[in-house]
Design a protein around this motif. Structure first.
Motif, PDB file in Angstrom:
ATOM      1  N   THR A 126     -22.650  -3.557 -31.739  1.00 30.98           N
ATOM      2  CA  THR A 126     -21.523  -3.873 -29.789  1.00 30.98           C
ATOM      3  C   THR A 126     -21.576  -5.542 -30.381  1.00 30.98           C
ATOM      4  N   ASP A 127     -21.474  -6.520 -29.619  1.00 32.87           N
ATOM      5  CA  ASP A 127     -21.312  -7.177 -29.937  1.00 32.87           C
ATOM      6  C   ASP A 127     -22.655  -8.352 -29.596  1.00 32.87           C
ATOM      7  N   THR A 128     -23.595  -7.892 -28.584  1.00 33.79           N
ATOM      8  CA  THR A 128     -25.566  -8.758 -29.058  1.00 33.79           C
ATOM      9  C   THR A 128     -25.713  -8.584 -30.141  1.00 33.79           C
ATOM     10  N   SER A 129     -25.393  -7.475 -30.818  1.00 31.47           N
ATOM     11  CA  SER A 129     -25.637  -6.950 -32.304  1.00 31.47           C
ATOM     12  C   SER A 129     -25.253  -7.879 -32.932  1.00 31.47           C
ATOM     13  N   THR A 130     -24.058  -7.526 -33.140  1.00 30.36           N
ATOM     14  CA  THR A 130     -23.884  -9.391 -33.869  1.00 30.36           C
ATOM     15  C   THR A 130     -24.294 -10.655 -33.651  1.00 30.36           C
ATOM     16  N   VAL A 131     -23.971 -10.850 -32.079  1.00 33.57           N
ATOM     17  CA  VAL A 131     -24.086 -12.451 -32.291  1.00 33.57           C
ATOM     18  C   VAL A 131     -25.316 -12.296 -32.373  1.00 33.57           C
ATOM     19  N   GLY A 132     -26.846 -11.348 -32.375  1.00 38.31           N
ATOM     20  CA  GLY A 132     -28.250 -12.491 -32.612  1.00 38.31           C
ATOM     21  C   GLY A 132     -28.129 -12.271 -34.245  1.00 38.31           C
ATOM     22  N   SER A 133     -27.726 -11.644 -34.938  1.00 39.19           N
ATOM     23  CA  SER A 133     -27.433 -11.462 -36.385  1.00 39.19           C
ATOM     24  C   SER A 133     -27.002 -13.089 -37.233  1.00 39.19           C
ATOM     25  N   LEU A 134     -26.597 -13.588 -36.130  1.00 39.62           N
ATOM     26  CA  LEU A 134     -25.282 -14.526 -36.736  1.00 39.62           C
ATOM     27  C   LEU A 134     -26.400 -16.341 -36.112  1.00 39.62           C
ATOM     28  N   VAL A 135     -26.978 -15.836 -35.202  1.00 44.79           N
ATOM     29  CA  VAL A 135     -27.420 -17.168 -34.592  1.00 44.79           C
ATOM     30  C   VAL A 135     -29.144 -17.367 -35.517  1.00 44.79           C
ATOM     31  N   SER A 136     -28.909 -18.480 -35.498  1.00 38.01           N
ATOM     32  CA  SER A 136     -30.458 -18.674 -36.835  1.00 38.01           C
ATOM     33  C   SER A 136     -31.742 -19.728 -35.520  1.00 38.01           C
ATOM     34  N   ASN A 137     -30.980 -20.139 -34.829  1.00 35.36           N
ATOM     35  CA  ASN A 137     -31.713 -21.445 -33.693  1.00 35.36           C
ATOM     36  C   ASN A 137     -34.076 -21.780 -33.650  1.00 35.36           C
ATOM     37  N   GLY A 138     -33.597 -19.468 -33.547  1.00 32.13           N
ATOM     38  CA  GLY A 138     -34.863 -20.141 -33.128  1.00 32.13           C
ATOM     39  C   GLY A 138     -35.399 -20.164 -31.764  1.00 32.13           C
ATOM     40  N   VAL A 139     -34.738 -20.364 -30.952  1.00 31.00           N
ATOM     41  CA  VAL A 139     -35.154 -20.044 -29.549  1.00 31.00           C
ATOM     42  C   VAL A 139     -34.329 -19.123 -28.571  1.00 31.00           C
ATOM     43  N   THR A 140     -32.388 -18.788 -28.907  1.00 37.59           N
ATOM     44  CA  THR A 140     -31.937 -18.492 -28.611  1.00 37.59           C
ATOM     45  C   THR A 140     -32.466 -16.821 -28.091  1.00 37.59           C
ATOM     46  N   VAL A 141     -32.465 -16.179 -27.005  1.00 45.32           N
ATOM     47  CA  VAL A 141     -32.487 -14.657 -26.710  1.00 45.32           C
ATOM     48  C   VAL A 141     -31.573 -13.952 -26.436  1.00 45.32           C
ATOM     49  N   CYS A 142     -31.255 -12.652 -26.894  1.00 49.03           N
ATOM     50  CA  CYS A 142     -30.009 -12.273 -27.009  1.00 49.03           C
ATOM     51  C   CYS A 142     -30.132 -11.057 -26.382  1.00 49.03           C
ATOM     52  N   HIS A 143     -30.721 -11.431 -25.242  1.00 47.17           N
ATOM     53  CA  HIS A 143     -30.077 -10.385 -23.991  1.00 47.17           C
ATOM     54  C   HIS A 143     -29.408  -8.530 -23.734  1.00 47.17           C
ATOM     55  N   PRO A 144     -30.519  -7.902 -23.574  1.00 42.85           N
ATOM     56  CA  PRO A 144     -29.287  -6.295 -23.157  1.00 42.85           C
ATOM     57  C   PRO A 144     -28.255  -6.470 -22.411  1.00 42.85           C
ATOM     58  N   GLU A 145     -27.221  -5.488 -22.198  1.00 46.22           N
ATOM     59  CA  GLU A 145     -26.665  -5.177 -21.644  1.00 46.22           C
ATOM     60  C   GLU A 145     -26.619  -4.532 -20.660  1.00 46.22           C
TER      61      GLU A 145
END
Length: 213
Positions: free
Chosen positions: A42-61
């Protein structure tokens, strides 16, 4: 503008990498409401693995579909009906109070979500501003300007273009002919990881924030 929709001039033009970079640059939340082809990841898991700012929440589809096809077809094969009103309701619930929500689309603007509703219709219902992800290939000027013309005709606000891959002067023509600004470009990378996304996000941060001000 606190709601940003990432669309592409077609499939496989780098929407997910653009989404990760924009999400990182703005310390936004990320959401992909409809994911097809989930057996390939999933793209959500990809983005979650690339974002490292400690603030972002990757919401479920809202919808996760197995078939790597347009959402309306993938949903039909699983006897699921995508409800875009439900997607808009979820967006309102997920929207951060003081930060943007980056929403990644599936394919391009005219990809059907149901038998009657296109991705463009959802963008309009979400009230989002659009960032267009584009790459340079034979025919990309046509695909880029068709995307721009559809958005112009629909009256949807456009933030600008983010180009990917190797630079080509086609980019200059697309910017000039569409009237939409170039936010920046994300170069081809041998490995896309947190460090790469963080570096690109730093380059995109100032022009993004200026255009969103």
């Amino acid at each position: 503008m606190n709601r940003i929709f990432i669309t592409g001039i077609g499939t496989g033009v780098g929407k997910t990498i653009v989404s990760a970079c924009v999400t990182t640059a703005l310390e936004a939340d990320y959401w992909k409401p409809v994911q097809s082809g989930s057996e390939e990841g999933t793209d959500t898991s990809t983005v979650g693995s690339l974002v490292s700012n400690g603030v972002t929440v990757c919401h479920p589809e809202a919808y996760v579909l197995k078939e790597p096809a347009s959402p309306h077809l993938a949903a039909r094969l699983e006897n699921i009906t995508i409800d875009t009103d439900y997607i808009v309701t979820l967006a309102n619930q997920l929207q951060p109070v003081h930060r943007p929500l980056v929403i990644e689309g599936a394919g391009g603007l005219l990809v059907p979500l149901t038998d009657d509703i296109l991705t463009l219709d959802l963008v309009r219902d979400l009230g989002a501003g659009v960032i267009i992800a584009a790459q340079n290939y034979l025919g990309s000027i046509n695909h880029s300007l068709l995307t721009a013309r559809v958005l112009q005709h629909a009256g949807v606000p456009v933030i600008g273009w983010i180009f990917g891959g190797d630079y080509h002067t086609n980019e200059d023509d697309v910017v000039r002919l569409s009237g939409y600004p170039r936010i920046g470009r994300i170069p081809q990378a041998g490995e896309v990881n947190m460090a790469f996304v963080r570096q690109q996000a730093q380059l995109l941060s100032a022009p993004l924030k200026a255009l969103l001000a």
